[in-house]
Design a protein around this motif. Structure first.
Motif, PDB file in Angstrom:
ATOM      1  N   TRP A 148      48.557  29.970  12.712  1.00 59.87           N
ATOM      2  CA  TRP A 148      49.338  31.029  12.080  1.00 59.87           C
ATOM      3  C   TRP A 148      48.974  32.383  12.698  1.00 59.87           C
ATOM      4  N   GLU A 149      47.669  32.674  12.759  1.00 60.54           N
ATOM      5  CA  GLU A 149      47.214  33.960  13.321  1.00 60.54           C
ATOM      6  C   GLU A 149      47.617  34.084  14.792  1.00 60.54           C
ATOM      7  N   ASN A 150      47.472  33.005  15.545  1.00 62.32           N
ATOM      8  CA  ASN A 150      47.854  33.014  16.962  1.00 62.32           C
ATOM      9  C   ASN A 150      49.339  33.286  17.139  1.00 62.32           C
ATOM     10  N   TYR A 162      47.112  10.451  17.866  1.00 59.99           N
ATOM     11  CA  TYR A 162      46.511  11.729  17.457  1.00 59.99           C
ATOM     12  C   TYR A 162      47.451  12.676  16.713  1.00 59.99           C
ATOM     13  N   ARG A 163      48.723  12.328  16.622  1.00 58.78           N
ATOM     14  CA  ARG A 163      49.681  13.226  15.970  1.00 58.78           C
ATOM     15  C   ARG A 163      50.423  12.483  14.876  1.00 58.78           C
ATOM     16  N   SER A 164      50.684  13.191  13.781  1.00 57.00           N
ATOM     17  CA  SER A 164      51.432  12.567  12.675  1.00 57.00           C
ATOM     18  C   SER A 164      52.587  13.478  12.289  1.00 57.00           C
ATOM     19  N   ASN A 165      53.616  12.884  11.703  1.00 56.15           N
ATOM     20  CA  ASN A 165      54.764  13.679  11.271  1.00 56.15           C
ATOM     21  C   ASN A 165      54.432  14.537  10.054  1.00 56.15           C
ATOM     22  N   TYR A 166      53.395  14.154   9.323  1.00 57.98           N
ATOM     23  CA  TYR A 166      52.916  15.005   8.234  1.00 57.98           C
ATOM     24  C   TYR A 166      52.429  16.344   8.823  1.00 57.98           C
ATOM     25  N   LEU A 167      51.637  16.273   9.898  1.00 58.37           N
ATOM     26  CA  LEU A 167      51.132  17.497  10.530  1.00 58.37           C
ATOM     27  C   LEU A 167      52.255  18.258  11.243  1.00 58.37           C
ATOM     28  N   VAL A 168      53.179  17.536  11.848  1.00 61.58           N
ATOM     29  CA  VAL A 168      54.338  18.195  12.480  1.00 61.58           C
ATOM     30  C   VAL A 168      55.050  19.061  11.432  1.00 61.58           C
ATOM     31  N   ALA A 169      55.246  18.513  10.238  1.00 59.57           N
ATOM     32  CA  ALA A 169      55.940  19.248   9.163  1.00 59.57           C
ATOM     33  C   ALA A 169      55.145  20.481   8.741  1.00 59.57           C
ATOM     34  N   TYR A 211      52.879  22.250  10.507  1.00 58.21           N
ATOM     35  CA  TYR A 211      52.863  23.265  11.561  1.00 58.21           C
ATOM     36  C   TYR A 211      54.252  23.898  11.729  1.00 58.21           C
ATOM     37  N   THR A 212      55.293  23.106  11.471  1.00 57.33           N
ATOM     38  CA  THR A 212      56.660  23.636  11.517  1.00 57.33           C
ATOM     39  C   THR A 212      56.874  24.676  10.418  1.00 57.33           C
ATOM     40  N   GLU A 213      56.316  24.425   9.231  1.00 57.91           N
ATOM     41  CA  GLU A 213      56.443  25.391   8.123  1.00 57.91           C
ATOM     42  C   GLU A 213      55.857  26.743   8.516  1.00 57.91           C
ATOM     43  N   VAL A 214      54.699  26.722   9.164  1.00 57.75           N
ATOM     44  CA  VAL A 214      54.042  27.961   9.607  1.00 57.75           C
ATOM     45  C   VAL A 214      54.921  28.688  10.625  1.00 57.75           C
ATOM     46  N   LEU A 215      55.451  27.932  11.564  1.00 51.51           N
ATOM     47  CA  LEU A 215      56.317  28.501  12.599  1.00 51.51           C
ATOM     48  C   LEU A 215      57.555  29.152  11.975  1.00 51.51           C
ATOM     49  N   ALA A 216      58.159  28.448  11.028  1.00 52.80           N
ATOM     50  CA  ALA A 216      59.369  28.963  10.350  1.00 52.80           C
ATOM     51  C   ALA A 216      59.046  30.261   9.609  1.00 52.80           C
ATOM     52  N   LYS A 217      57.874  30.307   8.971  1.00 47.54           N
ATOM     53  CA  LYS A 217      57.461  31.491   8.209  1.00 47.54           C
ATOM     54  C   LYS A 217      57.241  32.682   9.148  1.00 47.54           C
ATOM     55  N   VAL A 218      56.554  32.464  10.263  1.00 48.69           N
ATOM     56  CA  VAL A 218      56.316  33.543  11.231  1.00 48.69           C
ATOM     57  C   VAL A 218      57.657  34.044  11.778  1.00 48.69           C
ATOM     58  N   SER A 219      58.552  33.114  12.092  1.00 49.02           N
ATOM     59  CA  SER A 219      59.873  33.467  12.601  1.00 49.02           C
ATOM     60  C   SER A 219      60.624  34.345  11.592  1.00 49.02           C
ATOM     61  N   GLN A 220      60.566  33.946  10.334  1.00 42.89           N
ATOM     62  CA  GLN A 220      61.237  34.705   9.260  1.00 42.89           C
ATOM     63  C   GLN A 220      60.606  36.097   9.109  1.00 42.89           C
TER      64      GLN A 220
END
Length: 195
Positions: free
Chosen positions: A85-87, A119-126, A128-137
């Motif tokens: 998020w900070e990055n 090493y990757r799950s769709n739970y984590l994809v979701a 990290y996507t939420e954080v991205l959407a929030k920063v975008s907004q």
């Protein structure tokens, strides 16, 4: 005539059998005159991208597409959600020094085929996507959700995540075409506003 700067990881950098990064080819098929500066680096996470942006002078471009997060959420080398998020906020602030918000687009990490991805799950994809959407907004940039794109495509996940590596993450021609279409939609939506 459009120019686009592409920043991110292997999902933007991979050639997938082409003579240049596959996303460049897919974009040029839709926008034949587009000038592309693809600075994506395989294996990069948000810390790496931030370092690049702090060091480099970026080329003037109409558009900047940022596709970072698939390595941040990988459990064997995870960048924690708060750090991500900070990055992202720091990345967008740096980009906004050169480019207007409406010329910046953040792209979410893609869903993965968990049967092939250790090493990757769709739970984590979701998450990290939420954080991205929030920063975008918060910063008024464009946002492409690959979760929505995959769900609305009509194709099964196994097909969308299949590329030369066939590792459930690095996709091939089908998904590059879909991604390029989403990117062009964003470009066209801004052009319509300016008429």
């Amino acid at each position: 005539m459009h120019s686009a700067l592409l920043l991110g990881d292997s999902l933007f950098a991979r050639f997938e059998g082409m003579a240049e990064p596959h996303i460049n080819v897919a974009l040029k098929n839709l926008l034949p005159l587009v000038q592309i500066d693809n600075k994506a680096v395989s294996g990069d996470n948000s810390f790496d991208l931030l370092k690049i942006l702090q060091k480099q002078t970026l080329t003037p471009s109409d558009w900047v597409f940022v596709f970072i997060g698939a390595n941040d959420l990988a459990q064997h080398k995870q960048v924690f959600l708060g750090e991500y998020w900070e990055n992202l906020k720091a990345i967008v602030k740096l980009l906004k020094e050169t480019y207007p918000s409406q010329g910046i687009c953040l792209i979410s990490p893609p869903p993965v085929d968990e049967s092939k991805q250790a090493y990757r799950s769709n739970y984590l994809v979701a998450k990290y996507t939420e954080v991205l959407a929030k920063v975008s907004q918060d910063y008024g940039t464009h946002f492409i959700s690959l979760q929505d794109c995959f769900q609305n495509s009509g194709y099964p996940l196994e097909e969308l995540t299949k590329g030369i590596l066939d590792d459930g993450l690095h996709f091939g021609s089908l998904t590059y075409k879909l991604l390029a279409k989403e990117m062009v939609k964003v470009i066209e939506s801004e052009e319509e506003k300016s008429f």
